[in-house]
Design a protein around this motif. Structure first.
Motif, short mmCIF file in Angstrom:
data_model
loop_
_atom_site.label_atom_id
_atom_site.label_comp_id
_atom_site.label_asym_id
_atom_site.label_seq_id
_atom_site.Cartn_x
_atom_site.Cartn_y
_atom_site.Cartn_z
N ALA A 195 -2.83 14.71 -0.14
CA ALA A 195 -4.06 14.36 0.58
C ALA A 195 -4.75 13.16 -0.07
CB ALA A 195 -5.00 15.57 0.58
N GLY A 196 -4.82 13.16 -1.39
CA GLY A 196 -5.46 12.03 -2.06
C GLY A 196 -4.73 10.73 -1.83
N VAL A 197 -3.40 10.80 -1.86
CA VAL A 197 -2.60 9.58 -1.66
C VAL A 197 -2.75 9.08 -0.23
CG1 VAL A 197 -0.23 8.79 -1.48
CG2 VAL A 197 -0.97 9.97 -3.52
N LEU A 198 -2.74 10.02 0.74
CA LEU A 198 -2.89 9.58 2.13
C LEU A 198 -4.26 8.95 2.36
CD1 LEU A 198 -1.13 12.40 4.15
CD2 LEU A 198 -0.36 10.09 3.71
N CYS A 202 6.83 5.81 -12.30
CA CYS A 202 5.88 5.76 -11.20
C CYS A 202 4.77 4.76 -11.46
CB CYS A 202 5.30 7.14 -10.93
SG CYS A 202 6.51 8.29 -10.28
N ILE A 203 4.36 4.64 -12.73
CA ILE A 203 3.37 3.61 -13.07
C ILE A 203 3.95 2.23 -12.80
CG2 ILE A 203 2.11 2.59 -14.99
CD1 ILE A 203 1.73 5.36 -16.10
N GLU A 204 5.25 2.06 -13.10
CA GLU A 204 5.88 0.78 -12.79
C GLU A 204 5.88 0.51 -11.29
OE1 GLU A 204 6.79 -1.37 -15.05
OE2 GLU A 204 5.99 0.07 -16.46
N LEU A 205 6.10 1.58 -10.50
CA LEU A 205 6.05 1.40 -9.04
C LEU A 205 4.67 0.92 -8.60
CD1 LEU A 205 7.89 4.52 -7.59
CD2 LEU A 205 8.76 2.23 -7.86
N MET A 206 3.62 1.53 -9.16
CA MET A 206 2.27 1.13 -8.76
C MET A 206 1.98 -0.30 -9.19
SD MET A 206 0.55 4.75 -9.78
CE MET A 206 -1.14 4.45 -9.34
N LEU A 207 2.42 -0.67 -10.39
CA LEU A 207 2.21 -2.05 -10.85
C LEU A 207 2.94 -3.04 -9.95
CD1 LEU A 207 2.51 -1.65 -14.70
CD2 LEU A 207 0.50 -2.32 -13.46
N ASN A 208 4.15 -2.65 -9.49
CA ASN A 208 4.90 -3.54 -8.61
C ASN A 208 4.23 -3.67 -7.25
OD1 ASN A 208 7.68 -4.77 -9.35
ND2 ASN A 208 7.44 -2.95 -10.60
N ALA A 209 3.61 -2.58 -6.79
CA ALA A 209 2.87 -2.66 -5.53
C ALA A 209 1.73 -3.66 -5.64
CB ALA A 209 2.34 -1.28 -5.15
N ALA A 251 0.83 -1.21 0.00
CA ALA A 251 0.00 0.00 0.00
C ALA A 251 0.86 1.25 0.00
CB ALA A 251 -0.93 -0.01 1.22
N LEU A 252 1.94 1.24 0.79
CA LEU A 252 2.83 2.41 0.83
C LEU A 252 3.52 2.61 -0.52
CD1 LEU A 252 4.46 2.04 4.35
CD2 LEU A 252 2.76 3.68 3.64
N LEU A 253 3.96 1.51 -1.13
CA LEU A 253 4.60 1.62 -2.44
C LEU A 253 3.63 2.17 -3.48
CD1 LEU A 253 7.03 1.09 -4.26
CD2 LEU A 253 6.27 -1.25 -4.51
N PHE A 254 2.38 1.71 -3.43
CA PHE A 254 1.37 2.22 -4.34
C PHE A 254 1.16 3.72 -4.11
CE2 PHE A 254 -2.89 3.14 -5.78
CZ PHE A 254 -2.96 2.46 -6.97
N GLY A 255 1.15 4.14 -2.83
CA GLY A 255 0.95 5.55 -2.54
C GLY A 255 2.09 6.41 -3.04
N GLY A 302 -7.29 4.23 3.32
CA GLY A 302 -8.42 3.39 2.93
C GLY A 302 -7.99 1.96 2.69
N LEU A 303 -6.85 1.78 2.01
CA LEU A 303 -6.37 0.41 1.74
C LEU A 303 -6.05 -0.32 3.03
CD1 LEU A 303 -3.95 0.95 -1.29
CD2 LEU A 303 -6.03 -0.38 -1.27
N ILE A 304 -5.33 0.38 3.94
CA ILE A 304 -4.93 -0.30 5.18
C ILE A 304 -6.15 -0.59 6.04
CG2 ILE A 304 -3.60 0.01 7.29
CD1 ILE A 304 -1.50 1.43 5.66
N THR A 305 -7.10 0.34 6.07
CA THR A 305 -8.32 0.10 6.83
C THR A 305 -9.09 -1.09 6.26
OG1 THR A 305 -8.42 2.46 7.21
CG2 THR A 305 -10.38 1.19 7.74
N LEU A 306 -9.15 -1.14 4.92
CA LEU A 306 -9.85 -2.25 4.27
C LEU A 306 -9.20 -3.58 4.62
CD1 LEU A 306 -12.14 -2.62 2.18
CD2 LEU A 306 -10.40 -2.64 0.44
N MET A 307 -7.84 -3.59 4.61
CA MET A 307 -7.15 -4.84 4.93
C MET A 307 -7.30 -5.21 6.39
SD MET A 307 -3.71 -4.62 2.65
CE MET A 307 -3.20 -3.05 3.25
#
Lengths: 101, 197
Positions: free
Chosen positions: B105-108, A35-42, A13-17, B113-118
């Motif tokens: 803000a959007g990323v946080l 960055c798209i590659e980072l999200m795909l890897n996440a 999740a952090l990597l996706f963020g 949301g992801l962590i809460t969902l998990m």
């Protein structure tokens, strides 16, 4: 190797963020592709973690297909970047504004 | 559920992998030089490969190194060299007003949301004990056999579709990168136009 799956999911999740933040803020098309590659890897990491958790190999098969799609996407995307660079001498997406209203 | 209950090797591998992943990811979005960003991307991809090995996805870890670090990042570096190394993105200038705070803000919100969902779902806890139908995930050659069986039997249609996709991507990339001659194309120098015609 009995680290709980939630740890890897949080890292995913952090990597996706981080990837999403870079995609939203950087303006170089090359960095945006990275960055798209980072999200795909996440997402791949999450797939593998669930695959281990559920003892199901389908998640790993999904990662396999994601990798193929990522390779195709990078190939075509970088071709577009090169084609645009030839015309505009820039990779900044802010300069590609012919279609704005 | 404390950290001391898990094996020290597993925790060490997890810490190493997650450090590689997050440091590399932050490097990709923070550095100015695109070449350094590509190197940071390799660090992240290697960390993900370590995490794959730690979770009995040996074949995918090898493919991760070969395809991502060996092909995709090299393609990135090739394009960076082709376009000129010295073109740097100035990360300090904010093009749109409020772009970075809104993005942050959007990323946080997304991460929370992801962590809460998990945390609130039952995907993480207890799923291993109820999954007794399929064979457990193997490592090494067994992993390759399991994955190959899945790809060539249940996912055969998707596998064939990826073959078509790769052909289309190759043809599209060649078509995009081909230098066509145009009258109004002032950026092309004359030598290359003459060579290609």
């Amino acid at each position: 190797m009995n680290v709980p799956a939630a740890w890897y999911l949080v890292v995913g999740a952090l990597l996706f963020g981080v990837g999403a933040y870079g995609l939203l803020t950087r303006r170089s098309a090359l960095i945006m592709f990275m960055c798209i590659e980072l999200m795909l890897n996440a997402v791949n990491l999450t797939f593998v973690t669930f695959s281990r958790t559920l003892s199901d190999v389908a998640g790993q098969a999904s990662v396999f297909f994601v990798m193929v799609v990522a390779a195709a996407e990078v190939t075509v995307g970088l071709g577009i970047v090169v084609a645009v660079f030839r015309r505009r001498a820039s990779t900044s997406i802010d300069e590609m504004s012919e279609l704005h209203g | 559920m404390i950290a001391a209950a898990y094996s020290a090797a597993g925790v060490l591998v997890f810490v190493t992998a997650s450090t590689l992943i997050l440091v590399g990811a932050i490097g990709v979005i923070a550095v100015k030089n695109p070449v350094h960003a590509a190197i940071s991307l390799i660090v992240t991809l290697f960390g993900v490969a370590v995490a794959f090995v730690a979770q009995s996805a040996d074949f995918l870890a090898a493919v991760q190194i070969i395809v991502y670090a060996g092909a995709i990042v090299v393609l990135f570096l090739f394009v960076i060299m082709f376009l000129g190394v010295d073109r740097r993105d100035d990360v300090r200038v904010e093009a749109l007003v409020g772009q970075r705070p809104l993005a942050l803000a959007g990323v946080l919100i997304t991460i929370a949301g992801l962590i809460t969902l998990m945390a609130r779902s039952h995907w993480v806890t207890g799923a291993t004990s109820v999954s007794t139908t399929g064979a457990p995930l193997a490592t090494g050659q067994g992993n390759v056999r399991q994955l190959g069986t899945a790809v060539f039997t249940t996912d055969l249609f998707a596998f064939e579709a990826t073959a078509v996709l790769l052909i289309i991507a190759v043809v599209g990339a060649v078509l995009l990168a081909r230098r066509e001659r145009r009258v109004d194309d002032t950026f092309d120098d004359e030598r290359n136009v003459e060579v290609s015609s």
